[in-house]
Design a protein around this motif. Structure first.
Motif, short mmCIF file in Angstrom:
data_model
loop_
_atom_site.label_atom_id
_atom_site.label_comp_id
_atom_site.label_asym_id
_atom_site.label_seq_id
_atom_site.Cartn_x
_atom_site.Cartn_y
_atom_site.Cartn_z
N UNK A 1 12.62 -2.62 1.46
CA UNK A 1 12.16 -3.64 0.52
C UNK A 1 12.45 -3.10 -0.88
N UNK A 2 12.87 -3.96 -1.77
CA UNK A 2 13.31 -3.53 -3.11
C UNK A 2 12.48 -4.24 -4.18
N UNK A 3 12.04 -3.48 -5.16
CA UNK A 3 11.30 -4.04 -6.29
C UNK A 3 11.68 -3.28 -7.56
N UNK A 4 10.98 -3.52 -8.66
CA UNK A 4 11.34 -2.83 -9.91
C UNK A 4 10.73 -1.43 -9.94
N UNK A 5 11.40 -0.53 -10.62
CA UNK A 5 11.01 0.87 -10.63
C UNK A 5 9.69 1.09 -11.36
N UNK A 6 9.41 0.26 -12.35
CA UNK A 6 8.17 0.42 -13.11
C UNK A 6 6.94 0.24 -12.23
N UNK A 7 6.98 -0.72 -11.34
CA UNK A 7 5.85 -0.98 -10.44
C UNK A 7 5.61 0.20 -9.51
N UNK A 8 6.66 0.73 -8.90
CA UNK A 8 6.52 1.85 -7.96
C UNK A 8 6.01 3.09 -8.68
N UNK A 9 6.55 3.37 -9.86
CA UNK A 9 6.12 4.55 -10.62
C UNK A 9 4.65 4.42 -11.03
N UNK A 10 4.26 3.24 -11.41
CA UNK A 10 2.87 3.01 -11.80
C UNK A 10 1.93 3.20 -10.62
N UNK A 11 2.28 2.65 -9.48
CA UNK A 11 1.43 2.74 -8.29
C UNK A 11 1.32 4.16 -7.77
N UNK A 12 2.40 4.92 -7.86
CA UNK A 12 2.41 6.27 -7.29
C UNK A 12 2.04 7.35 -8.30
N UNK A 13 2.02 6.98 -9.58
CA UNK A 13 1.64 7.96 -10.60
C UNK A 13 2.76 8.89 -11.00
N UNK A 14 3.99 8.39 -11.07
CA UNK A 14 5.13 9.19 -11.53
C UNK A 14 4.99 9.47 -13.03
N UNK A 15 5.52 10.61 -13.46
CA UNK A 15 5.64 10.90 -14.89
C UNK A 15 6.78 10.06 -15.48
N UNK B 1 0.86 -1.18 0.00
CA UNK B 1 0.00 0.00 0.00
C UNK B 1 0.89 1.23 0.00
N UNK B 2 0.73 2.06 -1.04
CA UNK B 2 1.57 3.23 -1.25
C UNK B 2 0.72 4.50 -1.36
N UNK B 3 1.25 5.66 -0.94
CA UNK B 3 0.54 6.92 -1.20
C UNK B 3 0.75 7.35 -2.65
N UNK B 4 -0.26 7.89 -3.26
CA UNK B 4 -0.11 8.40 -4.62
C UNK B 4 0.61 9.74 -4.59
N UNK B 5 1.35 10.01 -5.66
CA UNK B 5 2.15 11.23 -5.72
C UNK B 5 1.26 12.46 -5.71
N UNK B 6 0.16 12.43 -6.49
CA UNK B 6 -0.78 13.54 -6.55
C UNK B 6 -2.01 13.19 -5.73
N UNK B 7 -2.24 13.99 -4.69
CA UNK B 7 -3.35 13.73 -3.78
C UNK B 7 -4.67 14.06 -4.48
N UNK B 8 -5.58 13.13 -4.42
CA UNK B 8 -6.88 13.31 -5.08
C UNK B 8 -7.73 14.32 -4.32
N UNK B 9 -8.56 15.07 -5.08
CA UNK B 9 -9.47 16.04 -4.47
C UNK B 9 -10.71 15.37 -3.91
N UNK B 10 -10.83 14.08 -4.13
CA UNK B 10 -11.99 13.34 -3.65
C UNK B 10 -12.02 13.31 -2.12
#
Length: 371
Positions: free
Chosen positions: A170-184, A132-141
């Motif tokens: 804990x270490x994983x691939x960068x694609x997964x973290x960027x996808x989950x957090x909404x990185x550009x 469970x990760x926080x998203x980079x851009x906080x939703x207005x919801x």
């Protein structure tokens, strides 16, 4: 000998931290993320002394294994990670496999695996983990759940380096973290850089700072963990101060011995004075005696310490008790600066200790009556 043992432990700690921290780390000057374009990465790679670059996406996350859970720093890394760090060589269970964006593999520290009962092999196979990760851009919801993401992966490996890392990362691939957090696409938390063994850290740091500009902070491996290296330096100076205090206390024996010698030789001093010896000559005689004691004592001590250290280096004679350490013997490392420092300190103390009785001898009144 004590300083050499301290040097050995210092080198051991540095080697453990060097397995995790890279030579150079580029982080944003402000905020949690920065933009590193393909052109910037190409320029970084072309810099003299740069051997490899690994891009990082990192954030604190909640790691769940069934009913067990723990907080970790989830570090998303690219394929170059094992080339710029030594984490891949510290796997004690499973393998170093970060998987893909859609099917992530997660490598956890030994402390994390204990806290959440995670297995990377064995009869139960790989643990299925929820992240469970926080998203980079906080939703207005108004729904707070819209501001977090939940993903899953499998435990592929467990590493053991040092408690500071084993219980946090804990270490994983960068694609997964960027996808989950909404990185550009060009957005990262950091870039970790490995240098050639002959490269000068300070020079490369200045070059990269000039190349990237003020929006980035370029840290050396020492600046990434300033508190550790400063503490080790302070500890060494503290040990030196304690040992110097012991030498000063031991020097009272020399003061006593030389004072008794002066009292014994009162008649001889008077004879020398009658033969024309002045106060300076008398002072030099007893000062030389004290320095001779200091030189012989220092030389004998240093020689004995060197022999013991060399035997320890070759045969590992003195063992560490407990069996819970990475090594089972006291590590030692001989440094020329320690020999110079100890010898200089011992001779200085011997000089000061000799000066007191020598001055007393030089000031003795000329007296031959009753001889």
């Amino acid at each position: 000998m004590v300083l050499s043992v301290f040097n050995g432990f210092e080198d051991l700690v540095k080697s453990l931290y060097a397995s995790f921290y890279t030579d150079i780390k580029v982080i944003p000057a402000k905020g949690k993320t920065c933009i590193l374009t393909a052109e910037q990465l190409k320029q970084l790679q072309q810099q003299p002394g740069v051997k490899g670059i690994c891009l990082i996406a990192e954030e604190k996350a909640l790691l769940k294994n069934g009913d067990e859970q723990t907080f970790v720093y989830l570090k998303g890394v690219d394929d170059n990670y094992t080339k710029v760090t030594g984490v891949g060589d510290k796997i004690i269970d499973g393998v170093f496999n970060t998987g893909t964006t859609d099917d992530p593999g997660i490598i956890v520290g030994q402390g994390v695996s204990t806290a959440a009962s995670i297995s990377a092999s064995g009869p139960d196979g790989m643990s299925k983990l929820t992240i469970i990760l926080p998203k980079l851009k906080i939703s207005a919801s108004p729904d707070p759940l819209q501001s977090i993401s939940e993903g899953s992966g499998k435990a592929t490996g467990i590493f053991a380096i040092q408690q500071d890392f084993d219980t946090k990362y804990a270490i994983t691939n960068i694609g997964f973290v960027k996808q989950q957090m909404g990185f550009a696409d060009d957005e990262y938390s950091a870039a970790e850089i490995k240098l050639d063994s002959t490269a000068d850290l300070k020079v490369i740091q200045l070059q990269l700072t000039k190349l990237l500009g003020n929006n980035y902070t370029v840290q050396t491996k020492y600046q990434q963990n300033t508190s550790l290296y400063n503490t080790m330096k302070l500890e060494k100076w503290f040990i030196y101060a304690v040992l110097t205090l012991i030498l000063i206390i031991a020097a009272f024996n020399m003061v006593s011995a030389l004072t008794m010698l002066v009292l014994e030789k009162k008649k001889d001093i008077s004879i020398l004075q009658s033969m024309g010896a002045n106060n300076t000559s008398i002072l030099k005689i007893f000062l030389s005696e004290g320095l001779l004691l200091g030189v012989l004592g220092s030389a004998a001590g240093i020689l004995l310490a060197t022999i013991i250290c060399l035997f320890q280096l070759k045969y590992k004679l003195i063992k560490l008790q407990g069996g819970s350490f990475l090594i089972d013997y006291f590590p030692v490392k001989l440094q020329a600066t320690d020999f110079i420092l100890v010898a200089s300190t011992a001779l200085l103390i011997a000089f000061i200790a000799s000066l007191i009785p020598a001055s007393k001898a030089a000031k003795q009144a000329f007296e031959l009556r009753g001889s």
